[in-house]
Design a protein around this motif. Structure first.
Motif, short mmCIF file in Angstrom:
data_model
loop_
_atom_site.label_atom_id
_atom_site.label_comp_id
_atom_site.label_asym_id
_atom_site.label_seq_id
_atom_site.Cartn_x
_atom_site.Cartn_y
_atom_site.Cartn_z
N LEU A 1 0.85 -1.18 0.00
CA LEU A 1 0.00 0.00 0.00
C LEU A 1 0.89 1.24 0.00
CD1 LEU A 1 -2.87 1.09 0.03
CD2 LEU A 1 -2.78 1.07 2.53
N TYR A 2 1.96 1.16 0.78
CA TYR A 2 3.04 2.16 0.73
C TYR A 2 4.36 1.41 0.60
CZ TYR A 2 -0.59 5.17 2.73
OH TYR A 2 -1.75 5.85 2.96
N HIS A 3 5.28 1.96 -0.19
CA HIS A 3 6.57 1.31 -0.39
C HIS A 3 7.67 1.88 0.50
CE1 HIS A 3 4.53 0.01 -4.06
NE2 HIS A 3 5.45 -0.93 -4.18
N THR A 4 7.60 3.16 0.82
CA THR A 4 8.62 3.83 1.62
C THR A 4 7.94 4.83 2.54
OG1 THR A 4 8.93 5.70 0.10
CG2 THR A 4 10.24 3.70 -0.33
N ALA A 5 8.69 5.34 3.51
CA ALA A 5 8.14 6.37 4.38
C ALA A 5 7.71 7.61 3.58
CB ALA A 5 9.16 6.74 5.46
N PRO A 6 8.50 8.08 2.60
CA PRO A 6 8.02 9.21 1.79
C PRO A 6 6.74 8.88 1.01
CG PRO A 6 10.39 9.01 1.59
CD PRO A 6 9.92 7.79 2.33
N SER A 7 6.58 7.62 0.57
CA SER A 7 5.34 7.24 -0.11
C SER A 7 4.14 7.51 0.81
CB SER A 7 5.36 5.75 -0.48
OG SER A 7 6.44 5.43 -1.32
N TYR A 8 4.31 7.18 2.08
CA TYR A 8 3.24 7.40 3.06
C TYR A 8 3.06 8.88 3.35
CZ TYR A 8 0.84 7.33 7.59
OH TYR A 8 -0.04 7.56 8.63
N GLU A 9 4.16 9.58 3.55
CA GLU A 9 4.10 10.99 3.89
C GLU A 9 3.43 11.82 2.79
OE1 GLU A 9 7.14 14.72 4.91
OE2 GLU A 9 7.92 12.69 4.59
#
Length: 287
Positions: A227-235
């Motif tokens: 659903l998200y690949h990295t912390a920046p993807s989530y942010e």
């Protein structure tokens, strides 16, 4: 790639023409008494974090993840697998990248260190069937497969295409395994007590899902799948360009936000390298 590991290297994101480097998981250190059945005797749920490969994000990968080079603190992506021990059985969540023949520390060896063979695992479930999450799926052909209906149908449709899908051979033996099919957007309570629940989160693939694990000491967590690949993807709430359905993905973002607020769960972004490196690895565990 400054991982400091003896690595195998492939150039591929399967069937996509997108290139990346896959690095082998590190050798485990220290010897621990096999943990099998200890949590079952204690009546507790345990989560083990296993190393199942690494991906190096070249520019082409960042582009399809909708991320700019200056937005990611590291080009490295972890590829974990997880073992959940519960008093009523075991679940392997995500099976990682395929291990090359000469790898020393494989998924098989990491499970063996805990006292398990593949055939001992009660359930197997993948967040989705891309090659970095289902790479060792065939090893669990004798386990019960917990499969989202839409994902299973697409995976065996003969029409899979695009980034990540690779070839059906990596999961082909599951087609005839004992299977519990999870319909629609239903949640699936794996052991019936609310401790381990598979939650629908489609969009990245037709039947993408995440895993909720409620641990007595650690607290509740959600394993993100892709659903998200990295912390920046989530942010930044970035939707990869190769996702199956952007609108579904954004709806899943909102659904998971509400779910985490309701449950107080912490999000573990599976591929996020910094977070993965901060975690205790098997044979240590979270309880």
């Amino acid at each position: 790639m400054a991982l400091g590991r003896t690595a195998w290297t492939f150039l591929a994101l399967v069937a996509a023409g997108v290139l990346g480097a896959f690095a082998a998981a590190p050798l485990a250190t220290g010897e621990v008494e096999p943990a099998r059945a200890q949590s079952q005797e204690a009546g507790s749920t345990r989560l083990y974090v296993l190393d199942c490969g690494y991906i190096f994000m070249v520019d082409e990968i960042l582009e399809i993840l909708s991320l700019a080079p200056d937005e990611v603190p590291s080009r490295d992506m972890a590829v974990p697998c997880y073992l959940i021990e519960h008093p009523q059985g075991t679940l392997v969540w995500d099976t990682g990248l395929p291990f090359p023949p000469d790898a020393e520390n494989t998924l098989e060896s990491q499970l063996a260190e805990l006292g398990y063979a593949f055939g001992d695992i009660t359930y197997v479930a993948m967040s989705h069937m891309h090659g970095d999450h289902a790479g060792n799926a065939n090893a669990f052909k004798d386990s019960i497969w917990l499969a989202r209906e839409a994902e299973r149908e697409y995976a065996f449709s003969g029409e899979t295409e695009g980034v990540g899908w690779g070839t059906p051979e990596i999961y082909s033996e599951l087609e005839h395994s004992e299977t519990i099919v999870i319909e629609g957007d239903d949640d699936h309570d794996v052991f019936g007590d609310g401790k381990v629940v598979i939650v629908s989160a489609p969009g990245h693939t037709p039947g993408h899902q995440v895993l909720f694990v409620d641990l007595a000491e650690t607290g509740p967590i959600v394993l993100s799948g892709d659903l998200y690949h990295t912390a920046p993807s989530y942010e930044f709430r970035r939707v990869p360009t190769f996702n199956f359905d952007e609108a579904q993905t954004r709806a899943s973002f909102a659904k998971l936000d509400a779910f985490m607020e309701e449950t107080g769960a912490e999000l573990w972004i599976e591929h996020d390298y910094a977070h993965h490196e901060s975690l205790r690895k098997s044979p240590e565990y979270y309880e």
